[in-house]
Each structure stands twice: as structure tokens, then as C-alpha cells.
Design an enzyme around this catalytic site. Structure first.
Site, PDB file in Angstrom:
ATOM      1  N   ASP A 135      -3.756   7.534   8.198  1.00 55.03           N
ATOM      2  CA  ASP A 135      -4.411   6.895   9.056  1.00 55.03           C
ATOM      3  C   ASP A 135      -3.701   6.001  10.225  1.00 55.03           C
ATOM      4  O   ASP A 135      -2.634   6.411  10.433  1.00 55.03           O
ATOM      5  CB  ASP A 135      -5.391   5.570   8.144  1.00 55.03           C
ATOM      6  CG  ASP A 135      -4.172   4.894   7.312  1.00 55.03           C
ATOM      7  OD1 ASP A 135      -3.333   4.628   7.676  1.00 55.03           O
ATOM      8  OD2 ASP A 135      -4.996   4.357   6.392  1.00 55.03           O
TER       9      ASP A 135
ATOM     10  N   SER B 242       0.725  -1.122  -0.013  1.00 57.10           N
ATOM     11  CA  SER B 242       0.187   0.038  -0.050  1.00 57.10           C
ATOM     12  C   SER B 242       0.686   1.495  -0.067  1.00 57.10           C
ATOM     13  O   SER B 242       0.353   2.264  -0.371  1.00 57.10           O
ATOM     14  CB  SER B 242      -0.880  -0.029   1.247  1.00 57.10           C
ATOM     15  OG  SER B 242      -0.095  -0.051   2.287  1.00 57.10           O
TER      16      SER B 242
ATOM     17  N   HIS C 203      -0.758   4.183   7.722  1.00 51.56           N
ATOM     18  CA  HIS C 203      -0.105   4.855   6.383  1.00 51.56           C
ATOM     19  C   HIS C 203       0.177   6.381   6.534  1.00 51.56           C
ATOM     20  O   HIS C 203      -0.673   7.152   6.866  1.00 51.56           O
ATOM     21  CB  HIS C 203      -1.098   4.983   5.107  1.00 51.56           C
ATOM     22  CG  HIS C 203      -1.385   3.273   4.816  1.00 51.56           C
ATOM     23  ND1 HIS C 203      -2.571   2.717   5.468  1.00 51.56           N
ATOM     24  CD2 HIS C 203      -0.886   2.270   4.156  1.00 51.56           C
ATOM     25  CE1 HIS C 203      -2.746   1.398   4.866  1.00 51.56           C
ATOM     26  NE2 HIS C 203      -1.594   1.275   4.432  1.00 51.56           N
TER      27      HIS C 203
END
Length: 369
Positions: free
Chosen positions: A343, A52, A346
């Protein structure tokens, strides 16, 4: 009523406010300003593989809950719409193609394949899949693309570009790899099954052995310039601190030293593997990308980077929310640029930009061969 303020005091207050406004405007201008381009870089494309931290939207078309194609993700992205990037805005991949002068953003291969021209493909795309790792079990558990399937997508891309042109592009392109964080977080620390099957050293060896196989496959497909990221300071991620608190309150003060030490141990092994691979692979440049040091420095000295918060994310409580838990139903901070994390896992766009600037300063994205 108190004494009436003097003209000097009023003037001083006005100047202070004016200075504060000036600094705020200047900070915003720097944050939005394009990064300086690296001169004389003969790099036609960037191809990204991993998780990610690099995924620019591939999971948007996968039947998985590991997706960021919903608000509030993307609120600082050009246009303000979610793209599948796990951040408030741009990722490191986007900044990398920008500083190399290739293009403004790195598109996702799977979610954008229908709209990508051969010219788009030949200047680079992202194959990374959020939730993926170097252990296939990590991707399978998350319902996302394994590293092997990302390589299969790359082979498909080569066919679309065409043999002769593909060979020329691939030889001089940068192959960016960032994986293993999900393996450690989800498969090893979170699931007891991982720790029951392997010691920490054994699991590190498994991951690095798999990575060695993957970059060898890239090499055999023509790749010669590889930029491979190590682990971040895993013990500083807000989610890891929350999980530690759930297992044994209270919440750790600062980072989890044991997990950070494990990340440093992995990174040392990774560097040795890359040096060995390069020595055995004629024409190859396998460069280690140190993301641990700049991120740890941000945690230790957030004010140096303009951050006011480096222990929790901007989304929701910042302690647990990510992916399907980070939605427009939960509040978000007013200024993501003042947060290190978007978040619970991340980074924000501001953090990715700072890492890109670190890469520029350390010259690790310069390839001489």
C-alpha cells in the site's frame, strides 16, 4: 502479408518463450521457497514490539480504523485470507522465526490469546500494534496500543508461562523492536503541532529517550538479546511523496532528501544509544538492525530485486491507500511480488523476504552470549 518465418526463426521464438516461462516458474519457486535456517541458534523465542511493520494482527481486536483484517490484505498469505498483517502476505517477524527454526509464523498476542497454548507463548508472540510509536501521542491519536501497554501485555504473558520457565525462555529469546516511523510521519511531518513543539533534533532525542526507557524495562524483566530497527528511508514512502505533492505540487521526483537525511541522523543517534546501553547493562546484547540501507537499495535498484515498481503501492493508485482506504473496492496490481510496496506505506511480502535475507547475510541475528 510479410515473409513467411523461417524454421530457424520459429525455433528461436519458441526457445525464447520457453526460456521466459522457465524464468517465471523459477522466480515463483524462489519466492515461495523456505528461507535457509541459521544453524546452531540457541534462541527459543522471538517477542516483537512496535508498529505495523511487525504487527501480525493485534489491532484486529482494537476499536481503531488502523486495521488490516480485510481484503485485499493477505491475498498472498497462506490460505489467501487477511490476518491483520499490513501486507499482501508475511511480515519480517514471520520470516525471522522461520530462519531461526522456531516456527512458521509469529502469532499476535491480543487477537490470538484465547487460542494460544503455553507452548505457543513460550516460543514467542507479537505485541506490536499498527499505528503505534515511541511517543504515546502517536498511539493515542490512532486509537492503538502504546508501547507501554505492549510491555504490560508481555508481563501478563510471563505470568501465563510461569516464573521459572519464563526466566529461562526470556534470557535467550530475541526481543525485536521496530518503532518511530509513525512518530515521524504522523506526529511530526503530517501534524503542524509536532513541529511547533519540537525541533527535529529535540523530537529525535525524545523518541530515543523513550526507547531507552523501554528497552531498560525489557532488560529488568530478563531480556538480554535485543534487535532494534532504525528508521527506513521515510522520504521514499509513497504516502510521504503524496503529502509533499499535496502541500506543493508537483510530486517529487525520487525521494524526499530532507526526510531521508533526518532518518539517517536518527539512526546514528540510535546506534550510539544502543552501544551505551549495552556497555552499561551486564550480559546485554543490543544490536542495531539496519533497515534503511536495504530498503534504499531497493528504491535505487528495483530490478536487482525483481521489482518493476518502487515508488507506489500495489493497492489502488498506490499513492494514498492504506488501512481503511485499501479495500476490495479498489483495484490491485496483478503481481504484488513485482512491487516494493503493498500500500502507500507498507512493503510487500517480497520486500520483507528480501530484508530477512539481508539480515541473514549480515549475521545480525546471531547472538553469542
Amino acid at each position: 502479408m510479410g515473409p513467411k518465418p523461417t524454421l530457424a526463426a520459429t525455433a528461436a521464438s519458441f526457445l525464447a518463450v520457453l526460456a521466459a516461462v522457465h524464468l517465471a516458474v523459477a522466480a515463483t519457486a524462489v519466492d515461495d521457497a523456505p528461507l535457509p535456517r541459521l544453524p546452531h541458534q540457541d534462541i527459543p523465542a522471538v517477542f516483537a514490539f512496535g508498529d505495523s511493520t511487525l504487527d501480525t494482527g493485534n489491532n484486529n481486536v482494537l476499536p481503531t480504523m488502523v486495521r488490516a483484517d480485510h481484503a485485499p490484505y493477505g491475498r498472498e498469505f497462506p490460505g489467501g485470507a487477511p490476518t491483520g498483517r499490513f501486507s499482501d502476505g508475511k511480515l519480517l517477524t514471520d520470516y525471522l522465526v522461520e530462519v531461526l527454526g522456531i516456527k512458521e509464523l509469529l502469532p499476535a498476542y491480543r487477537s490470538g490469546a484465547a487460542n494460544l497454548t503455553v507452548a505457543d507463548l513460550a516460543t514467542g508472540v507479537c505485541f506490536a500494534s499498527a499505528g503505534s510509536g515511541l511517543d504515546d501521542a502517536t498511539a493515542t491519536n490512532a486509537g492503538v496500543a502504546t508501547f507501554g501497554s505492549q510491555l504490560a501485555d508481555f508481563k501478563q504473558l510471563l505470568g501465563k508461562i510461569g516464573g521459572r520457565k519464563a526466566g529461562k525462555v526470556v534470557k535467550k529469546s530475541v526481543f525485536l523492536v521496530s518503532a518511530a516511523t509513525n512518530d515521524m510521519m504522523m506526529n511530526y511531518y503530517m501534524l503542524p503541532s509536532g513541529r511547533s513543539k519540537y525541533t527535529l533534533e529535540q523530537y529525535h532525542d525524545l523518541l530515543i529517550g523513550n526507547l531507552r526507557t523501554y528497552i531498560q524495562a525489557m532488560y529488568e524483566l530478563g531480556a538480554r538479546r535485543m534487535l532494534v530497527a532504525g528508521l527506513p528511508p521515510v522520504g521514499c514512502l509513497p504516502l510521504q511523496l503524496t503529502m509533499a505533492e499535496l502541500r506543493q505540487p508537483p510530486r517529487p521526483q525520487g525521494c524526499i532528501a530532507e526526510q531521508n537525511a533526518a532518518a539517517e541522523s536518527y539512526n546514528a543517534k540510535l546506534q550510539r544509544m544502543l552501544a551505551e546501553f549495552q556497555a552499561r547493562s551486564p550480559g546485554a546484547r543490543a544490536v542495531y538492525a539496519d533497515i534503511y540501507s536495504p530498503l534504499k537499495d531497493m528504491v535505487d535498484h528495483p530490478d536487482k530485486y525483481g521489482f518493476v515498481e518502487a515508488s507506489k503501492g500495489c493497492c489502488g493508485t498506490g499513492l494514498l491507500e492504506m488501512g481503511p482506504l485499501c479495500t476490495d473496492m479498489v483495484p490491485t496490481c496483478a503481481k504484488p511480488s513485482e512491487f516494493m510496496f503493498w500500500d502507500s506505506v507498507h512493503p510487500t511480502q517480497a520486500t520483507y523476504r528480501a530484508v530477512a535475507e539481508h539480515f541473514e547475510r549480515t549475521n545480525i541475528i546471531r547472538f553469542d552470549n
